[in-house]
Structures are given as C-alpha cells and as structure tokens.
Scaffold this motif. Structure first.
Motif, PDB file in Angstrom:
ATOM      1  N   GLU A 220     -43.059 -11.826  77.737  1.00 51.00           N
ATOM      2  CA  GLU A 220     -42.842 -13.146  78.320  1.00 51.00           C
ATOM      3  C   GLU A 220     -42.302 -14.119  77.282  1.00 51.00           C
ATOM      4  OE1 GLU A 220     -46.541 -13.938  80.293  1.00 51.00           O
ATOM      5  OE2 GLU A 220     -46.112 -12.261  81.646  1.00 51.00           O
ATOM      6  N   ALA A 221     -42.870 -14.053  76.070  1.00 50.80           N
ATOM      7  CA  ALA A 221     -42.409 -14.966  75.012  1.00 50.80           C
ATOM      8  C   ALA A 221     -40.934 -14.722  74.689  1.00 50.80           C
ATOM      9  CB  ALA A 221     -43.260 -14.785  73.765  1.00 50.80           C
ATOM     10  N   LEU A 222     -40.483 -13.489  74.871  1.00 49.44           N
ATOM     11  CA  LEU A 222     -39.075 -13.167  74.587  1.00 49.44           C
ATOM     12  C   LEU A 222     -38.204 -13.343  75.833  1.00 49.44           C
ATOM     13  CD1 LEU A 222     -39.723 -10.056  72.306  1.00 49.44           C
ATOM     14  CD2 LEU A 222     -38.708 -12.217  71.569  1.00 49.44           C
ATOM     15  N   GLY A 223     -38.797 -13.883  76.890  1.00 48.08           N
ATOM     16  CA  GLY A 223     -38.035 -14.205  78.097  1.00 48.08           C
ATOM     17  C   GLY A 223     -37.572 -12.990  78.868  1.00 48.08           C
ATOM     18  N   ALA A 224     -38.290 -11.894  78.749  1.00 50.35           N
ATOM     19  CA  ALA A 224     -37.853 -10.661  79.410  1.00 50.35           C
ATOM     20  C   ALA A 224     -38.792 -10.302  80.552  1.00 50.35           C
ATOM     21  CB  ALA A 224     -37.827  -9.522  78.401  1.00 50.35           C
ATOM     22  N   PRO A 225     -38.264  -9.611  81.566  1.00 52.74           N
ATOM     23  CA  PRO A 225     -39.161  -9.118  82.618  1.00 52.74           C
ATOM     24  C   PRO A 225     -40.097  -8.050  82.041  1.00 52.74           C
ATOM     25  CG  PRO A 225     -36.942  -8.266  82.933  1.00 52.74           C
ATOM     26  CD  PRO A 225     -36.871  -9.222  81.774  1.00 52.74           C
ATOM     27  N   THR A 226     -41.258  -7.904  82.639  1.00 55.74           N
ATOM     28  CA  THR A 226     -42.201  -6.921  82.092  1.00 55.74           C
ATOM     29  C   THR A 226     -42.041  -5.582  82.806  1.00 55.74           C
ATOM     30  OG1 THR A 226     -43.858  -7.739  83.625  1.00 55.74           O
ATOM     31  CG2 THR A 226     -43.928  -8.592  81.384  1.00 55.74           C
ATOM     32  N   PRO A 227     -42.135  -4.496  82.041  1.00 62.46           N
ATOM     33  CA  PRO A 227     -42.070  -3.179  82.682  1.00 62.46           C
ATOM     34  C   PRO A 227     -43.387  -2.863  83.392  1.00 62.46           C
ATOM     35  CG  PRO A 227     -42.428  -2.939  80.314  1.00 62.46           C
ATOM     36  CD  PRO A 227     -42.305  -4.407  80.585  1.00 62.46           C
ATOM     37  N   GLN A 228     -43.416  -1.749  84.064  1.00 59.38           N
ATOM     38  CA  GLN A 228     -44.675  -1.254  84.627  1.00 59.38           C
ATOM     39  C   GLN A 228     -45.366  -0.425  83.548  1.00 59.38           C
ATOM     40  OE1 GLN A 228     -45.407  -1.199  88.375  1.00 59.38           O
ATOM     41  NE2 GLN A 228     -43.472  -0.398  89.155  1.00 59.38           N
ATOM     42  N   PHE A 229     -46.663  -0.279  83.697  1.00 54.42           N
ATOM     43  CA  PHE A 229     -47.418   0.483  82.703  1.00 54.42           C
ATOM     44  C   PHE A 229     -48.244   1.579  83.366  1.00 54.42           C
ATOM     45  CE2 PHE A 229     -46.382  -3.340  80.478  1.00 54.42           C
ATOM     46  CZ  PHE A 229     -46.221  -2.932  79.155  1.00 54.42           C
TER      47      PHE A 229
END
Ligand code: GLU
Length: 445
Positions: A220-229
């Motif tokens: 989030e801090a890098l402005g990216a969507p999060t993958p699934q885990f």
C-alpha cells in the motif's frame, strides 16, 4: 481478474529441500491450472551466504522435478530498484533511521518480556530530533532503517488456505528493511519485486504469515495493488515433529535414493489434503484437481516410507519412453514392461537385466528337484517358444511329473533366474529365451 503469476523465491544459501519443493510445486500447479506464469526468484541479498553453486543446484533441481520456470530474476541484480523505492518511502517518512545496537534491542526485548508485554520495538528512534540523529552519526553510529507501520487500522486479508486473517499493526515491530551497512533484508525487496513482476498470488509457508501483515502495508505504501496470499501449513516428519532430517532432505539426496520426481511431487501435492495419494505418470496429471481450498491448516506429515511406497507404484506405471534414457542399454519396451512391476527404484532394473542376460547365481537343488529340472530341460527343448513358453512348460511338467503349485513353480524359478522371487515368469521366460533357459535348467539338474 489479472493474469495469474506466482513465484518461487528460495534463498541460494543451500539446496532446496522437501519443504520448499512443496512450495515450488504449489506455485507451479496454481500457475499451470490458471494458464499463468511461474517465476523463479533468487533471494540472494545475503551476499555472504548465497553461492553460485547453490543457484546452479536450484535450477538443476527444478529441472529434474519438471517444474520449469517461465522466467527468472535475481535480487542481487536489482539493488537500484530497491534504492529508488527506499528513497521514495524515506521521502514520505515511511522508513526511518534507527540507531540501537543489537545489544540495546535485546535488552529492550528482555525488559518488555519481564513486564509481561510483547517484545515490540518501542519506536524510540521516531522520537529523535534531527539534532539527536546528527549527534549519533557524528559519533560514528550508522543507522539501520525501519518501515513505519500504520497503526490506524487492522491489517486483514482472506488467505486462500487459512481463511480470514487479522493483525493489529500496533502489536508488531516496525520491521528493519535495511541494515546499517546498506544491505537489504528480504522483506521490502520481496514486495518491490512482487509489484514489478505483477505477482498475483504469493504462495509460501505459514512461517511467513506475520510477514504478510507487514508486507501488505508495504504494497500500500508503494501504491500498488495487493496480491492474494496462500500460506501452507508446515511439513512435519512422520513423528509429527519438524525434524532436522526432513529439513535437510534435499532434492539431490532423494534423487540419489532413486526417488522419481513424479512420486515426490505426487505425494507433496496431496499431503495435507483430503485427496488420496495416488501415483501419476506425468506431473501434469496433478494440475486439474489442484485447489488451495483442499489444503488443511494442520501440519502435513511427510513420511519417507510413504514416499518409497509411492515411488514403487509410480514406477509401475511409467511407460518405457519416460525411462528409456536412464535404463541400461539393451532393455527395450518389452523387457521394461516385464520387470517394472517388481521395481522399487529404477536402479533395480539393472539387476533384472542381469538376470535375463546372465550369468545368474546357480542355486543347488535336492536330488529330487534335479531330476525334475532335467525333465524340465527336455521339455523346454520340445516347446513351441513362439507361443506362451511358461504356460506350455508348466502344463507339460505338471502332466509328466504330477507336480503342482510351489513344488512345480519354485524350482523352475530358481533354476531359471537364480532367485526365489521376481517378475512374472510368463513375462520373463520369453526374454530369457530358449537357449539360455535350457542351459540354466541343465546346469541346475
Ligand atoms: N526467500 C524467502 C524464503 O525462502 C521467500 C519467502 C517468500 O516467498 O516471500 O523464505
């Protein structure tokens, strides 16, 4: 839905063992099931412990297993990217310098534990003024760097194996992302790489669950969507313990012990699921039924005896083409099919080849059996070998000698093969052939 991209991210500080082979397999299966990409990422930020020999061994092990990556990246070649992301985070105050020594941190943890508190970093470094920092640096203290967690809201995600997960970031230490000597710890580079390679699913062992809470904030801090885990339960030995031996069981040791990759992967794909362990001739057969939802949360038991049993069952289904290049010269498809039901490892094929080709051990027989075997040699000389010589031979001897069952079959097997057990004689005898069969029966009589 974004395309599926998984990555297997071993550190080349050693060989890969059953635990990370299982992770690699799950990454590969998921990518193949969803027409995605499977990447190999070499986490070699630890220059002192990573070696080229291990890198080569990891590639070779994956090739042996048939888990071929669609692409590869190495963290040691990507430091400029980490630097850029680090500087951006630093500009936003998401990473901050901290000056405590290892000893000070250990003391802080001890004090917290003594007070019955969790050993969470107290963020003392955040309270330093610029002047404080300068003073420390003037004294020669170089900072390491921590990622500042956002305490505003819980971190939550739906894990594909573990279901709903929830962490209170205030209960976690701000993770160190860079050492005082400028080197990187695994945590932040991993996120930067996952963003750049558009990893859609991070698949790894449950020892990384807490890291995920931290890394989600980095995405989030890098402005990216999060993958699934998907965090898999750990593997334990048959005694239920996380045994040292298991951790040390590398692909190389298994290969040398005669384990077929299909057997190893067939077992690892099913461990910890309710699906039965079944032999497969081709690991692609494991793809259609693969689903993270089938993985349980309890530790999965890895039993070497179960692997050996599955190895035998796997060999029994492998077609000649799958093994031809590893068999002794001379073994053809017909011989392979005759001997494979008796193999526990492929290496044993050479023993049966020697039994067919000879010379064999010549067992000694009681006088009565010698007479019987002399009759057998005569009968063998009369037979039509084009048809089914074993059926014809035993039928003729049954009639002429009145023997049946063990008394009929065992002396013949011993005289013809030098052994008491082995592949079906009906399949073996035509391979031994008439000349050798008569010689062996005569020698025994
Ligand atoms: N190099 C890390 C490990 O081997 C990778 C963990 C991950 O998959 O993110 O544990």
């Amino acid at each position: 839905m974004p395309p599926v991209v998984t990555r297997f991210a071993p550190s080349p500080t050693g060989r890969i063992h059953v635990g990370n082979i299982r992770t690699a397999l799950m990454c590969w299966l998921y990518a193949r099931r969803h027409q995605g990409r499977f990447l190999l990422r070499l986490d070699d930020t630890d220059a002192a412990r990573s070696t080229e020999e291990n890198v080569a061994a990891i590639r070779a092990d994956l090739a042996w297993l048939g888990l071929l990556p669609d692409g590869e990246l190495r963290q040691s070649e990507r430091f400029d990217r980490y630097e850029a992301a680090f500087q951006a985070l630093r500009g936003e105050g998401r990473v901050y310098p901290a000056y405590e020594s290892e000893e000070e941190l250990a003391l802080k943890r001890k004090v917290a534990l003594g007070r019955g508190l969790p050993p969470v970093y107290d963020r003392a470094a955040l309270k330093l003024s610029d002047a404080d920092s300068r003073r420390l640096e003037d004294r020669g203290v170089t900072p390491h760097w921590r990622f500042r967690l956002d305490h505003a809201a819980p971190v939550t995600w739906t894990d594909l194996v573990r279901g709903e997960q929830r962490f209170d970031p205030a209960k976690l230490s701000d993770p160190v992302v860079r050492r005082a000597d400028g080197s990187w710890l695994y945590m932040l580079p991993s996120v930067i790489d996952d963003i750049e390679t558009q990893v859609s699913h991070v698949v790894r062992g449950e020892d990384h669950v807490t890291n995920t809470a931290l890394q989600l904030q980095m995405f989030e801090a890098l402005g990216a969507p999060t993958p699934q885990f998907a965090h898999m339960a750990l593997l334990v030995g048959s005694d239920g313990k996380l045994s040292k031996r298991l951790g040390a069981t590398g692909a190389d040791a298994l290969r040398e012990a005669g384990i077929e990759p299909q057997a190893l992967l067939g077992l690892l794909a099913r461990l910890g699921t309710s699906d039965p362990v079944e032999p497969v001739a081709d690991i692609a057969d494991l793809i259609p039924g693969f689903d993270f939802a089938k993985l349980g949360r309890a530790p999965a038991r890895f039993d070497i005896a179960e692997l050996e049993a599955l190895n035998a069952r796997t060999l029994h289904l492998l077609p000649f083409a799958a093994v031809a290049d590893r068999l002794p010269a001379g073994i053809d498809a017909r011989i392979w099919e005759a001997i494979r039901p008796n193999l526990k490892t492929l290496g044993e094929a050479a023993d049966w080849w020697a039994v067919i080709e000879g010379p064999i051990d010549e067992p000694s027989f009681e006088a009565e059996d010698c007479t019987f075997l002399a009759a057998a040699a005569d009968a063998a000389a009369q037979l039509d070998w084009a048809a089914s010589p074993w059926q014809a031979l035993t039928a003729a001897l049954k009639q002429s000698t009145g023997r049946s069952g063990r008394a009929l079959f065992l002396p013949l097997r011993r005289a013809l093969t030098g052994r008491d057990h082995g592949p079906e004689m009906a399949a073996l005898l035509p391979l031994i052939g008439q000349t050798r069969a008569i010689e062996r029966l005569r020698a025994a009589s």
